[in-house]
Design a protein around this motif. Structure first.
Motif, PDB file in Angstrom:
ATOM      1  N   VAL A 164       0.830  -1.206   0.000  1.00 36.51           N
ATOM      2  CA  VAL A 164       0.000   0.000   0.000  1.00 36.51           C
ATOM      3  C   VAL A 164       0.864   1.256   0.000  1.00 36.51           C
ATOM      4  CG1 VAL A 164      -2.008  -1.068   1.065  1.00 36.51           C
ATOM      5  CG2 VAL A 164      -0.216  -0.121   2.521  1.00 36.51           C
ATOM      6  N   VAL A 165       2.177   1.078  -0.033  1.00 37.77           N
ATOM      7  CA  VAL A 165       3.113   2.199  -0.151  1.00 37.77           C
ATOM      8  C   VAL A 165       4.096   1.862  -1.254  1.00 37.77           C
ATOM      9  CG1 VAL A 165       2.930   2.916   2.267  1.00 37.77           C
ATOM     10  CG2 VAL A 165       4.660   1.239   1.602  1.00 37.77           C
ATOM     11  N   ASN A 166       4.632   2.872  -1.910  1.00 38.91           N
ATOM     12  CA  ASN A 166       5.653   2.648  -2.926  1.00 38.91           C
ATOM     13  C   ASN A 166       7.007   2.416  -2.273  1.00 38.91           C
ATOM     14  OD1 ASN A 166       4.168   2.818  -5.359  1.00 38.91           O
ATOM     15  ND2 ASN A 166       4.103   5.054  -5.194  1.00 38.91           N
ATOM     16  N   ASN A 167       7.845   1.674  -2.962  1.00 37.51           N
ATOM     17  CA  ASN A 167       9.216   1.439  -2.525  1.00 37.51           C
ATOM     18  C   ASN A 167      10.119   2.383  -3.302  1.00 37.51           C
ATOM     19  OD1 ASN A 167      11.815   0.551  -2.021  1.00 37.51           O
ATOM     20  ND2 ASN A 167      11.312  -1.615  -2.199  1.00 37.51           N
ATOM     21  N   PRO A 168      10.693   3.393  -2.648  1.00 36.36           N
ATOM     22  CA  PRO A 168      11.512   4.366  -3.382  1.00 36.36           C
ATOM     23  C   PRO A 168      12.759   3.750  -3.994  1.00 36.36           C
ATOM     24  CG  PRO A 168      11.737   4.680  -1.014  1.00 36.36           C
ATOM     25  CD  PRO A 168      10.633   3.689  -1.210  1.00 36.36           C
ATOM     26  N   HIS A 169      13.142   2.562  -3.539  1.00 40.46           N
ATOM     27  CA  HIS A 169      14.347   1.905  -4.046  1.00 40.46           C
ATOM     28  C   HIS A 169      14.047   0.881  -5.137  1.00 40.46           C
ATOM     29  CE1 HIS A 169      16.450   3.845  -0.783  1.00 40.46           C
ATOM     30  NE2 HIS A 169      15.642   3.270   0.096  1.00 40.46           N
ATOM     31  N   ASN A 170      12.760   0.708  -5.463  1.00 33.37           N
ATOM     32  CA  ASN A 170      12.398  -0.287  -6.469  1.00 33.37           C
ATOM     33  C   ASN A 170      11.361   0.296  -7.431  1.00 33.37           C
ATOM     34  OD1 ASN A 170      11.793  -2.500  -8.006  1.00 33.37           O
ATOM     35  ND2 ASN A 170      11.225  -3.841  -6.318  1.00 33.37           N
ATOM     36  N   PRO A 171      11.797   0.813  -8.580  1.00 34.70           N
ATOM     37  CA  PRO A 171      10.855   1.403  -9.536  1.00 34.70           C
ATOM     38  C   PRO A 171      10.040   0.364 -10.296  1.00 34.70           C
ATOM     39  CG  PRO A 171      13.074   1.409 -10.445  1.00 34.70           C
ATOM     40  CD  PRO A 171      13.201   0.918  -9.030  1.00 34.70           C
ATOM     41  N   ASP A 172      10.339  -0.933 -10.080  1.00 37.06           N
ATOM     42  CA  ASP A 172       9.634  -1.989 -10.798  1.00 37.06           C
ATOM     43  C   ASP A 172       8.325  -2.399 -10.135  1.00 37.06           C
ATOM     44  OD1 ASP A 172      11.521  -2.109 -12.798  1.00 37.06           O
ATOM     45  OD2 ASP A 172      12.676  -3.704 -11.836  1.00 37.06           O
ATOM     46  N   VAL A 173       7.960  -1.750  -9.034  1.00 37.28           N
ATOM     47  CA  VAL A 173       6.689  -2.047  -8.376  1.00 37.28           C
ATOM     48  C   VAL A 173       5.945  -0.745  -8.099  1.00 37.28           C
ATOM     49  CG1 VAL A 173       7.488  -4.198  -7.336  1.00 37.28           C
ATOM     50  CG2 VAL A 173       7.744  -2.065  -6.081  1.00 37.28           C
ATOM     51  N   ARG A 174       4.621  -0.865  -8.042  1.00 38.12           N
ATOM     52  CA  ARG A 174       3.776   0.302  -7.737  1.00 38.12           C
ATOM     53  C   ARG A 174       2.701  -0.114  -6.750  1.00 38.12           C
ATOM     54  NH1 ARG A 174      -0.894   2.511  -9.772  1.00 38.12           N
ATOM     55  NH2 ARG A 174      -1.013   1.089 -11.548  1.00 38.12           N
ATOM     56  N   LYS A 175       2.462   0.725  -5.767  1.00 36.17           N
ATOM     57  CA  LYS A 175       1.528   0.407  -4.697  1.00 36.17           C
ATOM     58  C   LYS A 175       0.118   0.131  -5.216  1.00 36.17           C
ATOM     59  CE  LYS A 175       0.326   5.236  -3.728  1.00 36.17           C
ATOM     60  NZ  LYS A 175       0.329   6.319  -2.717  1.00 36.17           N
ATOM     61  N   LEU A 176      -0.642  -0.584  -4.386  1.00 42.27           N
ATOM     62  CA  LEU A 176      -2.038  -0.907  -4.692  1.00 42.27           C
ATOM     63  C   LEU A 176      -2.898  -0.442  -3.515  1.00 42.27           C
ATOM     64  CD1 LEU A 176      -4.014  -2.410  -6.650  1.00 42.27           C
ATOM     65  CD2 LEU A 176      -3.665  -4.429  -5.212  1.00 42.27           C
TER      66      LEU A 176
END
Length: 232
Positions: A164-176
């Motif tokens: 439910v939060v974005n990972n600033p170190h991983n641009p390959d995922v996006r929160k839901l």
């Protein structure tokens, strides 16, 4: 089926350091990963018992993005009948790893879930754990959600566990976020809760403090477990 997005997902996984992932997600070597798994299993069992399922024997369950089979093994331990269990995995090497550890009665399908030969209304639960967050194309997310929803029988549901939060170190995922889940499953009755202490925090804590910290610091929970029920 969106072949460009499935190829993009394959490329994102190929960029990852698999050796680092093995340590990061090892239930034996990583106390934070073990705590997250146990917390998730307890939350799943609570949701399904509250739904009126006194046991899982004989129920048809399917996991999309089953990886090397860890969640499917957990479902078997919870009482799911092997011949009623299906896993779908996009990456052939992960599907092969799952086949090596699972009973022969468990059906495994390698390939894009949106093209999988699963009958409409055939599943009582469809699981998607950290799958939506790997789909960066909004239109493909919608197509994927529609596919999962078609497979679910009335009275069953889709069980989603994701960031439910974005990972600033991983641009390959996006929160839901929950608001997007409502839009992806507009006909569903949602039962949802935040779980899982932020892994970077949990990995720095002594093993005995991870569970208490998760209970006492709900703003630091980074994932949501949502049971999206299809009305009868």
């Amino acid at each position: 089926m969106n072949t460009s997005e499935t190829r993009a997902v394959q490329a994102r996984y190929a960029r990852r350091d698999n050796s680092a992932d093995a340590q990061r997600y090892s239930l034996y070597a990583n106390a934070a990963a073990l705590q997250a798994q146990q917390e998730r299993l307890r939350a799943m069992a609570r949701l399904w018992r509250a739904h009126g399922w006194t046991d899982l024997s004989g129920r048809t369950l399917l996991e999309v993005g089953c990886g090397s089979g860890g969640n499917l093994l957990d479902l078997l331990r919870l009482g799911v009948t092997p011949t009623q269990l299906t896993g779908i995995e996009l990456l052939p090497e992960r599907a092969a790893a799952a086949r090596a550890v699972l009973p022969g009665g468990v059906q495994l399908i390698a390939g894009d879930a949106c093209a999988a030969p699963v009958a409409d209304g055939s599943q009582q639960a469809v699981l998607a754990f950290t799958v939506f967050s790997s789909l960066l194309d909004p239109s493909y997310r919608q197509q994927f959600a529609h596919t999962l929803w078609r497979w679910v029988a009335p009275g069953g549901g889709v069980l989603v566990y994701d960031f439910v939060v974005n990972n600033p170190h991983n641009p390959d995922v996006r929160k839901l976020p929950l608001s997007e889940l409502r839009a992806l499953f507009p006909g569903a009755l949602l039962h949802s809760r935040r779980i899982t202490l932020a892994p970077p925090v949990a990995r720095r804590l002594p093993s005995g403090l991870i569970a208490p910290a998760s209970l006492l610091l709900p703003p630091l929970r980074t994932h949501r477990l949502t049971w999206a029920v299809k009305p009868l």
